[in-house]
Design an enzyme around this catalytic site. Structure first.
Site, PDB file in Angstrom:
ATOM      1  N   HIS A 163     -16.595 -33.653 -39.731  1.00 43.36           N
ATOM      2  CA  HIS A 163     -17.181 -32.214 -39.407  1.00 43.36           C
ATOM      3  C   HIS A 163     -16.606 -31.629 -38.433  1.00 43.36           C
ATOM      4  CE1 HIS A 163     -20.655 -34.246 -37.187  1.00 43.36           C
ATOM      5  NE2 HIS A 163     -20.476 -33.212 -36.410  1.00 43.36           N
TER       6      HIS A 163
ATOM      7  N   ASP B 155     -17.573 -40.039 -41.760  1.00 38.75           N
ATOM      8  CA  ASP B 155     -17.362 -38.934 -41.197  1.00 38.75           C
ATOM      9  C   ASP B 155     -16.387 -38.972 -39.983  1.00 38.75           C
ATOM     10  OD1 ASP B 155     -17.546 -36.406 -40.035  1.00 38.75           O
ATOM     11  OD2 ASP B 155     -19.872 -36.305 -39.977  1.00 38.75           O
TER      12      ASP B 155
ATOM     13  N   SER C  40     -21.139 -35.531 -31.419  1.00 36.09           N
ATOM     14  CA  SER C  40     -20.354 -35.857 -32.671  1.00 36.09           C
ATOM     15  C   SER C  40     -18.939 -36.206 -32.288  1.00 36.09           C
ATOM     16  CB  SER C  40     -19.996 -34.625 -33.537  1.00 36.09           C
ATOM     17  OG  SER C  40     -21.196 -34.568 -34.092  1.00 36.09           O
TER      18      SER C  40
HETATM   19  N1  ARG Z   1     -25.704 -33.079 -38.318  1.00 38.67           N
HETATM   20  C1  ARG Z   1     -24.412 -33.340 -37.546  1.00 38.67           C
HETATM   21  C2  ARG Z   1     -24.255 -32.457 -36.465  1.00 38.67           C
HETATM   22  O1  ARG Z   1     -25.258 -31.800 -36.061  1.00 38.67           O
HETATM   23  C3  ARG Z   1     -23.540 -32.914 -38.795  1.00 38.67           C
HETATM   24  C4  ARG Z   1     -23.080 -31.815 -39.039  1.00 38.67           C
HETATM   25  C5  ARG Z   1     -22.206 -31.580 -40.040  1.00 38.67           C
HETATM   26  N2  ARG Z   1     -22.303 -31.864 -41.567  1.00 38.67           N
HETATM   27  C6  ARG Z   1     -23.133 -30.966 -42.296  1.00 38.67           C
HETATM   28  N3  ARG Z   1     -23.456 -31.560 -43.429  1.00 38.67           N
HETATM   29  N4  ARG Z   1     -23.383 -29.823 -42.223  1.00 38.67           N
HETATM   30  O2  ARG Z   1     -23.327 -31.800 -36.266  1.00 38.67           O
HETATM   31  N1  GLU Z   2     -23.628 -34.007 -35.645  1.00 40.75           N
HETATM   32  C1  GLU Z   2     -23.833 -33.838 -34.151  1.00 40.75           C
HETATM   33  C2  GLU Z   2     -22.829 -32.921 -33.481  1.00 40.75           C
HETATM   34  O1  GLU Z   2     -22.084 -32.071 -34.000  1.00 40.75           O
HETATM   35  C3  GLU Z   2     -24.448 -34.931 -33.698  1.00 40.75           C
HETATM   36  C4  GLU Z   2     -25.509 -35.245 -33.968  1.00 40.75           C
HETATM   37  C5  GLU Z   2     -26.805 -34.828 -32.824  1.00 40.75           C
HETATM   38  O2  GLU Z   2     -27.081 -33.740 -32.892  1.00 40.75           O
HETATM   39  O3  GLU Z   2     -27.202 -35.839 -32.379  1.00 40.75           O
HETATM   40  O4  GLU Z   2     -22.447 -33.106 -32.472  1.00 40.75           O
END
Ligand code: ARG
Ligand code: GLU
Length: 743
Positions: free
Chosen positions: A84, A220, A649
């Site tokens: 991502h 990921d 991330s």
């Molecule tokens: N929750 C993760 C973050 O904050 C992954 C985000 C990307 N994935 C998604 N399905 N939107 O970045």
């Molecule tokens: N998916 C998040 C990012 O892009 C990390 C997850 C979080 O916020 O801990 O940094």
């Protein structure tokens, strides 16, 4: 009685920072954390993690594109980050015919690695504590403005005096709400190429349904490579560039993880607010989060409908949808977690303790009542501020474009033709990308829905006349949207570019005649005057009080280790592999396996499809060297108590010996309130097991030449005799960490 108070207070102070909590500056690990880390099982030293004298872990930790983290995993600058995080790049190389999102991409040699315009990779060379110099000449009595202007002058002098190479940059940031300052000497590489990415059915498996959720089964990850000039220094993208040779790269452990294992996550957490007073937390839970959640939900439902109906639209809107959905879901989790762990009450109890520690005549006694007053005054503006930004710049796409055009006009007025032309260059670039993935039919529907929401949820004195409705007027927002999108030039790329091609004065005249531009302008004028101005004035006072509060906390609890809030600077967090219990009678294990991918598999579904190749490997248990040695299964993800946030991330999860064991990519939903209030009972970060990554690269993609570049190790094999004492100690530590705070 006195004793009871003392015990309560002590228990509280100890609990303020539990093992697992904290995003620490690498500079102070030796004095603040090393002992605890080693007690938790770490075998290396603080100097192995951060050193300016020798290669250390920090030389392998790379800020990826300024937002995510990544790490170097070979002597030829091979870079590992999340799928991502590389999503935009993978998407930009994709077309319907060559769909790398869908099918993955693997460069089979370096000449096939794909260049990415504008992508950067930054390494931290040195961190310098400049607090004394930065704050020189400031006093407690000074006004905020006075104080800041002295600091600004100081920082200029500091910048000039810091010795750095031509290719380095200096980044200076305030810490502890402006009570301390640190300078970062950095090197930024500008030629970063895409090496490999799994198909979305692996890299984004579970997509938005599983996002922020444990148990998780996502691979990921994506691979890039840093290229440098002939001198191994940063260079503009060029075919002549060579793979970067790092001072350190992370060896990769094939030995896997077990519950209780030490883990260290090293990266660039973006923003946390751990020291907010209770009225601020209450505002987030009661007012701001619910408003933002509702707005995004409306927009997402509309976009989703179109994406499901058409594959081309799905590709176009995938990235935008994921971006909107990500924080929509996070806010829901954050609010749920804060309620579940009684975050507001916890803060209030803490504030009581704080007050009880203060001497009768302490000037700090005013801080909390003052916060109470300021937050109450700011509340109506804070609400509209979030509403306005969600509606006009985050969710209605053409309102964002109209806003950018407005900035073009003001640039022209302020900086003349030259300023205008500079900015225009950037705008045209942006628009080229924008229109590639723009569908006015979808956006028009979002416009109608969100302007209606705004008009009915925001006080009419903050609403532009043309959006106002009353029972008598019965504005049809659909009709309004239809007219505006019919009349505006911005819905059409050619028309918009034609305007931008005119001489500046003429272009601006044309824009001013555009109905959407007019609405955007009218809205902005009201917002700036009625919302932003009072909000900023109050917020200024809140910020300054927060700095005083932070200093007061550090003064009042001198024995406690305070970690600074995240601010996109490099941090270390550490904890252990651990499951958790999200609700009564439910317990989660810490490791997920490929079996779980197959359990979730829904043929043809855009979130849960699985490729035939992966099914075949699974059915034959064809896992190479990468399966778990104890149970023969293929691990996919695991969770731990590391305190992470957005920006982490792509951060490496590192074992007790300094080897890579996983790739951080998310947090468990119930614990996303760790940005405001870390709680070891439910705050978990989610990592992809590095063995799954190796398995996908090697067995799934057949890119074994990449495996050959890496250094694979077996740290657990060497050290099989663990003394009884160690086992006992680590069990004790584990219990300590996992116990919910008794606050
Ligand atoms: N929750 C993760 C973050 O904050 C992954 C985000 C990307 N994935 C998604 N399905 N939107 O970045
Ligand atoms: N998916 C998040 C990012 O892009 C990390 C997850 C979080 O916020 O801990 O940094």
């Amino acid at each position: 009685m006195k004793n009871i108070i003392l015990t309560i207070t002590l228990a509280f102070v100890v609990n303020l920072s539990h093992a697992g909590e904290g995003m620490w500056l690498p500079l102070f690990l030796k004095s603040l954390n090393e002992a605890e880390m080693q007690e938790l099982g770490m075998k290396i030293t603080a100097e192995d993690i951060y050193s300016v004298n020798k290669g250390s872990l920090k030389d392998a930790i790379v800020h990826f594109g300024g937002g995510c983290t990544s790490e170097i995993i070979s002597s030829s600058g091979l870079l590992l980050t999340n799928h991502h995080c590389g999503y935009g790049q993978i998407q930009s190389h994709s077309t319907l015919e060559n769909n790398y999102l869908k099918n993955g991409y693997w460069a089979m040699n370096q000449s096939e690695e794909l260049r990415n315009e504008g992508l950067t990779a930054t390494i931290i060379n040195e961190i310098v504590d400049i607090s004394l110099e930065a704050l020189k000449g400031t006093t407690a009595k000074m006004s905020v403005k006075e104080r800041q202007s002295i600091i600004d002058l100081n920082l200029e002098v500091i910048k000039e005096n810091l010795i750095k190479a031509d290719y380095q940059d200096i980044i200076i940031k305030p810490f502890y709400n402006g009570n301390q300052y640190f300078a970062f000497l950095t090197t930024t590489y500008r030629d970063i190429r895409l090496v490999g990415a799994p198909p979305e059915s692996i890299g984004k498996f579970g997509a938005d349904t599983d996002n922020w959720v444990w148990p998780r089964h996502t691979g990921d990850f994506s691979l890039f490579r840093i290229y440098a000039g002939p001198d191994n220094l940063p260079a503009d993208p060029s075919p002549e560039n060579k793979p970067y040779q790092p001072k350190h790269f992370l060896p990769i452990s094939l030995d896997g993880v077990q519950e209780g294992d030490f883990t260290l996550v090293f990266g660039f957490p973006g923003r946390t607010q751990e020291y907010l007073p209770s009225p601020a937390v209450e505002e987030i839970v009661e007012s701001l989060n619910p408003a933002k959640i509702a707005i995004r939900e409306k927009a997402l439902n509309i976009i989703d409908k179109y994406m499901r109906a058409d594959e081309g639209t799905r590709i176009q809107y995938a990235s935008k949808f994921a971006r909107i959905a990500n924080y929509w879901k996070k806010w829901i989790g954050e609010s749920t977690g804060l309620k579940k762990t009684k975050g507001v009450e916890k803060k209030k109890r803490f504030e009581k303790e704080f007050m009880s520690m203060l001497p009768r005549d302490s000037k700090h006694r005013d801080i909390l009542p003052e916060f109470e007053k300021l937050y109450e005054q700011r509340a109506p503006y804070a609400y509209v501020r979030d509403y306005y930004s969600e509606v006009t710049s985050r969710n209605i796409e053409l309102m964002r474009i109209a806003g950018i055009m407005g900035r073009l006009e003001s640039t022209y007025l302020e900086n003349g033709e030259e300023g205008y032309n500079n900015f225009k260059g950037r705008v045209v670039n942006y628009l080229n990308g924008f229109y590639k993935d723009y569908n006015p039919t979808i956006d028009k529907e979002v416009f109608a829905a969100l302007t209606e929401m705004y008009a009915s949820n925001v006080d009419h004195k903050f609403t532009p006349g043309s959006l106002e409705s009353s029972p008598q007027m019965q504005v049809s927002y659909k009709g309004l949207a239809a007219n505006l999108y019919e009349g505006t030039a911005f819905a059409d790329k050619d028309k918009t570019m034609a305007i931008l091609n005119l001489p500046p004065a003429e272009a601006i005249e044309r824009m001013k005649a555009d109905p959407l531009y007019q609405l955007s302008n009218e809205w902005k004028i009201i917002y700036d005057k009625e919302v932003a101005a009072p909000y900023n004035a109050l917020n200024y006072q809140i910020d300054s009080l927060q700095r005083i509060y932070m200093a007061a906390l550090m003064e009042t609890f001198p024995d406690k280790r305070f970690y600074p809030d995240a601010n996109s600077t490099i941090r270390v967090t550490y904890g252990q592999v651990a499951g958790y219990s999200p609700t009564d009678a439910v317990t989660y294990g810490p490791v997920s396996y490929l079996d779980g991918v197959m359990e979730k598999y829904k043929p043809g579904d855009y979130e849960f499809d699985v490729s035939d190749k992966l099914i075949e490997l699974y059915e034959n248990a064809d896992y190479g060297d990468y399966a778990d040695k104890d149970n023969g299964k293929m691990p996919v993800c695991f969770i731990g108590t590391n305190h992470t946030t957005g920006g982490n991330s792509g951060s490496p999860a590192i074992d007790a010996n300094g080897n890579l064991i996983g790739l951080n990519f998310d947090r468990a939903w119930e614990g996303t309130m760790s940005d405001i209030n870390y709680d070891p009972s439910i705050c978990r970060n989610i990592m992809t097991d590095v063995r799954y990554i190796l398995f996908v690269v090697d067995k799934f993609a057949g890119a074994s030449h990449l495996i050959d570049e890496m250094k694979l190790v077996h740290p657990k094999k060497v050290n099989t005799t663990v003394s009884k004492k160690n086992v006992k100690q680590s069990r004790k530590m584990k219990r300590k960490m996992l116990k919910a705070p008794s606050k």
